[in-house]
Design a protein around this motif. Structure first.
Motif, PDB file in Angstrom:
ATOM      1  N   ALA A  23      19.166 -37.505  98.483  1.00 12.94           N
ATOM      2  CA  ALA A  23      19.613 -36.179  98.840  1.00 12.94           C
ATOM      3  C   ALA A  23      20.715 -36.172  99.873  1.00 12.94           C
ATOM      4  O   ALA A  23      21.681 -35.452  99.744  1.00 12.94           O
ATOM      5  CB  ALA A  23      18.432 -35.390  99.384  1.00 12.94           C
ATOM      6  N   GLY A  55      18.652 -31.974 104.087  1.00 10.53           N
ATOM      7  CA  GLY A  55      18.373 -30.696 103.425  1.00 10.53           C
ATOM      8  C   GLY A  55      18.355 -29.496 104.332  1.00 10.53           C
ATOM      9  O   GLY A  55      19.053 -29.422 105.303  1.00 10.53           O
ATOM     10  N   GLN A  95      11.469 -30.979  96.588  1.00  9.59           N
ATOM     11  CA  GLN A  95      11.765 -30.175  95.404  1.00  9.59           C
ATOM     12  C   GLN A  95      10.496 -29.689  94.715  1.00  9.59           C
ATOM     13  O   GLN A  95      10.464 -28.582  94.169  1.00  9.59           O
ATOM     14  CB  GLN A  95      12.587 -30.996  94.399  1.00  9.59           C
ATOM     15  CG  GLN A  95      12.966 -30.218  93.132  1.00  9.59           C
ATOM     16  CD  GLN A  95      13.433 -31.111  92.001  1.00  9.59           C
ATOM     17  OE1 GLN A  95      13.223 -32.328  92.037  1.00  9.59           O
ATOM     18  NE2 GLN A  95      14.071 -30.521  91.001  1.00  9.59           N
ATOM     19  N   SER A 135      27.188 -31.735  93.054  1.00 11.10           N
ATOM     20  CA  SER A 135      26.240 -32.289  94.019  1.00 11.10           C
ATOM     21  C   SER A 135      25.778 -31.155  94.915  1.00 11.10           C
ATOM     22  O   SER A 135      26.245 -30.025  94.809  1.00 11.10           O
ATOM     23  CB  SER A 135      26.879 -33.408  94.847  1.00 11.10           C
ATOM     24  OG  SER A 135      25.913 -33.995  95.715  1.00 11.10           O
ATOM     25  N   ASN A 136      24.839 -31.470  95.809  1.00 11.66           N
ATOM     26  CA  ASN A 136      24.391 -30.504  96.799  1.00 11.66           C
ATOM     27  C   ASN A 136      25.393 -30.419  97.935  1.00 11.66           C
ATOM     28  O   ASN A 136      26.003 -31.416  98.329  1.00 11.66           O
ATOM     29  CB  ASN A 136      23.005 -30.871  97.328  1.00 11.66           C
ATOM     30  CG  ASN A 136      22.896 -32.314  97.774  1.00 11.66           C
ATOM     31  OD1 ASN A 136      23.258 -33.217  97.025  1.00 11.66           O
ATOM     32  ND2 ASN A 136      22.388 -32.532  98.978  1.00 11.66           N
ATOM     33  N   ASP A 185      24.508 -29.242 100.984  1.00 11.22           N
ATOM     34  CA  ASP A 185      23.832 -29.282 102.282  1.00 11.22           C
ATOM     35  C   ASP A 185      23.819 -30.690 102.856  1.00 11.22           C
ATOM     36  O   ASP A 185      23.037 -31.014 103.742  1.00 11.22           O
ATOM     37  CB  ASP A 185      22.411 -28.715 102.191  1.00 11.22           C
ATOM     38  CG  ASP A 185      21.531 -29.446 101.183  1.00 11.22           C
ATOM     39  OD1 ASP A 185      22.028 -30.374 100.525  1.00 11.22           O
ATOM     40  OD2 ASP A 185      20.346 -29.075 101.057  1.00 11.22           O
ATOM     41  N   THR A 195      21.875 -26.062  98.021  1.00  5.96           N
ATOM     42  CA  THR A 195      20.835 -26.952  98.534  1.00  5.96           C
ATOM     43  C   THR A 195      20.512 -28.034  97.515  1.00  5.96           C
ATOM     44  O   THR A 195      20.837 -27.918  96.330  1.00  5.96           O
ATOM     45  CB  THR A 195      19.546 -26.180  98.868  1.00  5.96           C
ATOM     46  OG1 THR A 195      19.013 -25.616  97.664  1.00  5.96           O
ATOM     47  CG2 THR A 195      19.815 -25.080  99.892  1.00  5.96           C
ATOM     48  N   PHE A 196      19.829 -29.060  97.994  1.00  6.39           N
ATOM     49  CA  PHE A 196      19.469 -30.190  97.139  1.00  6.39           C
ATOM     50  C   PHE A 196      18.549 -29.769  96.003  1.00  6.39           C
ATOM     51  O   PHE A 196      18.728 -30.170  94.859  1.00  6.39           O
ATOM     52  CB  PHE A 196      18.800 -31.263  98.003  1.00  6.39           C
ATOM     53  CG  PHE A 196      18.509 -32.548  97.275  1.00  6.39           C
ATOM     54  CD1 PHE A 196      19.453 -33.157  96.476  1.00  6.39           C
ATOM     55  CD2 PHE A 196      17.278 -33.172  97.417  1.00  6.39           C
ATOM     56  CE1 PHE A 196      19.184 -34.356  95.818  1.00  6.39           C
ATOM     57  CE2 PHE A 196      16.997 -34.369  96.771  1.00  6.39           C
ATOM     58  CZ  PHE A 196      17.951 -34.955  95.980  1.00  6.39           C
ATOM     59  N   GLU A 230      18.280 -26.826  94.596  1.00  6.82           N
ATOM     60  CA  GLU A 230      19.023 -26.037  93.611  1.00  6.82           C
ATOM     61  C   GLU A 230      19.860 -26.937  92.706  1.00  6.82           C
ATOM     62  O   GLU A 230      19.966 -26.700  91.493  1.00  6.82           O
ATOM     63  CB  GLU A 230      19.917 -25.022  94.322  1.00  6.82           C
ATOM     64  CG  GLU A 230      19.168 -23.882  94.985  1.00  6.82           C
ATOM     65  CD  GLU A 230      20.091 -22.979  95.779  1.00  6.82           C
ATOM     66  OE1 GLU A 230      20.575 -21.985  95.204  1.00  6.82           O
ATOM     67  OE2 GLU A 230      20.325 -23.264  96.969  1.00  6.82           O
ATOM     68  N   PHE A 231      20.458 -27.971  93.278  1.00  8.04           N
ATOM     69  CA  PHE A 231      21.211 -28.934  92.485  1.00  8.04           C
ATOM     70  C   PHE A 231      20.286 -29.653  91.504  1.00  8.04           C
ATOM     71  O   PHE A 231      20.603 -29.789  90.316  1.00  8.04           O
ATOM     72  CB  PHE A 231      21.893 -29.939  93.418  1.00  8.04           C
ATOM     73  CG  PHE A 231      22.387 -31.197  92.758  1.00  8.04           C
ATOM     74  CD1 PHE A 231      23.322 -31.149  91.741  1.00  8.04           C
ATOM     75  CD2 PHE A 231      21.898 -32.440  93.161  1.00  8.04           C
ATOM     76  CE1 PHE A 231      23.773 -32.322  91.128  1.00  8.04           C
ATOM     77  CE2 PHE A 231      22.326 -33.598  92.550  1.00  8.04           C
ATOM     78  CZ  PHE A 231      23.275 -33.547  91.538  1.00  8.04           C
TER      79      PHE A 231
END
Length: 541
Positions: free
Chosen positions: A8, A11, A54, A388-389, A391, A420-421, A423-424
């Motif tokens: 990640a 986050g 997640q 990518s994320n 955050d 955010t991670f 959401e990605f």
């Protein structure tokens, strides 16, 4: 690094909340008289940078770094990995086999879950059967594929699992697999109490484990608090009063909190500090090789990246990337250009696998390949996107890669950020991404097979690009069944030649652990897989 290890960065959290929650102690479980797993006195609460998991905190569901830091400390398996990646018995009394296909596993008597119920052989067998069952939709079901009775087509019991007694069970595999014991320290193989099966959803919010820590609280998007499990009987003896895993929105914020004394451990130094963090922190800076690789994945469901033209485009993008320059200028040497799909810290790594010339910077050849692909089918005027994320600080290297692509190929390239991670990850898992995407892999167990099967095997839990190759699957199966490590390594290398031809992922670089810790903590060690061994950290306040 999907199975466990979708990497990640850092986050979701805010500086104000971090300052409030990351003070010494903090949290409802703060108790200066707390005891470790061996019943002895411990020190203060250790604060660690992290993010929001997640998925629910279920071992067979947790396959990314934020959740894995929790699971690995809440649960104890048959074996665990020390700082160097060596396999050590934890709950296992013995793991024996005469043919590497049928294993007899005896566990130590007297272990308990934190709800007071005993950990028995049945706790393992029921957990593994649950994880493997198709209708339960567990992310790590792939790891049970070698066990007799596993099916991707329908629900079925793992017929290869047999309970002999409360302290003994047997495992029969579909074929001999010499590294099966090595895998057993991974989260997928953890035991579960009966309370899990009564209400898996409630369990995912407040899991009951048998490891060195127990869950005290989970404040979503803010903090996860772990406290010592006084009934833990294993070798990972807790030396602190607990762990607070703090979520952040920015890696720079976490690093600044570390410098100001408001955070004890940063697990990932931001790129903005690569040139200075070793001077900032002195002997509290960590910069060491680890079993982590960064790649750009290519979704198989996008037609412009498929077929003969698509494979040429994959190779063109790879050869357009100046890995040497990026790892030096952005990462200050804390990354190493990739030469294969595994990691230099893993036995069997090689820099001379046939086909790996596609990882060498060659903009002229890249342009030729791209133009040849255009002669077969048009990519059009759209931009290449890399998702990518946002955050974390991945945009820094994505922008550099895009600059390389624009310069070499004459095609526009853009960063496609997700806030955010999680959401990605959701967009990736739902196959709504419109282009290439970042894939980071942190090894689950120290073997070449873990960098190949879980990510590129057909139907594997971390095969996020949906790659499928009968040729690769057959070679992987042959390698898994090799009767010696040397034969297995040779076959895994052959499997990689297939990956270099198809390029389902474009390897970028191997990642060092770049981390740091504060003045109030000691005995901070980062392991072979880049994770800190939190149980042995001591705190002075």
């Amino acid at each position: 690094m999907t199975p466990r290890r979708r990497l990640a960065g850092i986050g979701a959290f805010t500086l104000a909340s971090a300052l409030l929650l990351s003070a010494c102690g903090g949290g409802s479980g703060d108790n200066p008289e707390a005891t470790g797993g061996d019943g002895g006195p411990t020190t203060g609460i250790v604060t660690v940078s992290n993010g929001e998991p997640q998925n629910p905190l279920i071992p067979t569901m947790t396959n990314e770094t934020y959740g894995s830091k929790v699971i690995n400390n809440l649960f104890a398996g048959l074996v665990y990995y020390d700082a160097d990646g060596a396999v050590k018995n934890e709950m296992a009394e013995s793991i024996d086999t005469e043919d590497q296909q049928t294993y007899t596993i005896k566990i130590k008597d007297g272990w308990k879950f934190t709800d007071g119920t005993p950990v028995t052989a049945d706790s393992y067998v029921k957990a593994w059967n649950y994880g493997a069952k198709l209708s339960n939709k567990q992310n790590l079901s792939y790891f049970f594929e070698p066990i007799e009775g596993f099916s991707y087509e329908k629900d079925s019991e793992l017929t290869g699992l047999k309970v002999v007694s409360d302290t003994e069970f047997t495992v029969k595999l579909m074929q001999p697999e010499s590294d099966f014991k090595t895998r057993l320290g991974y989260a997928a193989f953890m035991p579960l109490p009966d309370s899990f099966f009564d209400d898996p959803k409630a369990f995912g919010e407040k899991p009951v484990g048998n490891g060195p820590y127990m869950l005290d609280s989970w404040e979503h998007n803010q903090q996860i608090s772990l406290r010592p499990n006084k009934d833990y009987q294993g070798a990972r003896k807790v030396q602190n009063g607990g762990i607070d895993l703090i979520a952040y929105t920015e890696e720079d914020t976490a690093y600044n909190d570390l410098l100001s004394g408001n955070l004890d451990i940063v697990t990932n130094v931001p790129s903005s500090a690569f040139a200075t963090f070793e001077d900032d922190l002195g002997d509290r800076a960590v910069n060491q090789p680890s079993a982590v690789i960064q790649v750009v994945n290519v979704p198989e469901y996008l037609p412009e990246w498929g077929g003969e033209a698509g494979h040429m485009r994959r190779q063109a993008v790879s050869m357009a990337i100046n890995r040497d320059e990026i790892t030096k200028t952005i990462y200050n040497g804390s990354r190493t250009p990739a030469t294969d799909f595994t990691s230099p810290v893993i036995d069997g790594w090689s820099d001379d696998i046939p086909g790996n010339e596609v990882l060498k910077y060659d903009p002229e050849r890249a342009k030729q390949l791209w133009d040849q692909a255009e002669g077969i089918s048009k990519f059009g005027d759209k931009a290449i996107t890399i998702a990518s994320n946002a955050d974390s600080d991945h945009q820094t290297w994505v922008d550099a890669v895009c600059n390389n692509i624009r310069s070499a190929l004459g095609v526009d390239c853009e960063f496609a950020p997700f806030p955010t991670f999680d959401e990605f990850l959701d967009a990736r898992d739902n196959q709504t991404l419109k282009g290439l995407f970042r894939g980071g892999w942190q090894a689950d167990y120290p073997a070449m097979s873990n960098f190949l099967g879980p990510i590129y095997g057909t139907g594997a839990g971390s095969n996020d690009a949906q790659y499928s190759s009968k040729e690769f699957d057959a070679k992987l199966k042959e390698a898994n069944g090799a009767d010696t490590p040397e034969k297995a390594i040779a076959l895994y290398k052959e499997a990689q030649t297939i990956l270099f031809k198809d390029m389902p992922g474009i390897p970028l670089w191997y990642q060092n652990v770049t981390a740091g810790y504060g003045e109030d903590v000691d005995n901070v060690v980062f392991g072979w897989d880049s994770d800190p061994l939190l149980y042995q950290v001591t705190k002075n306040s």
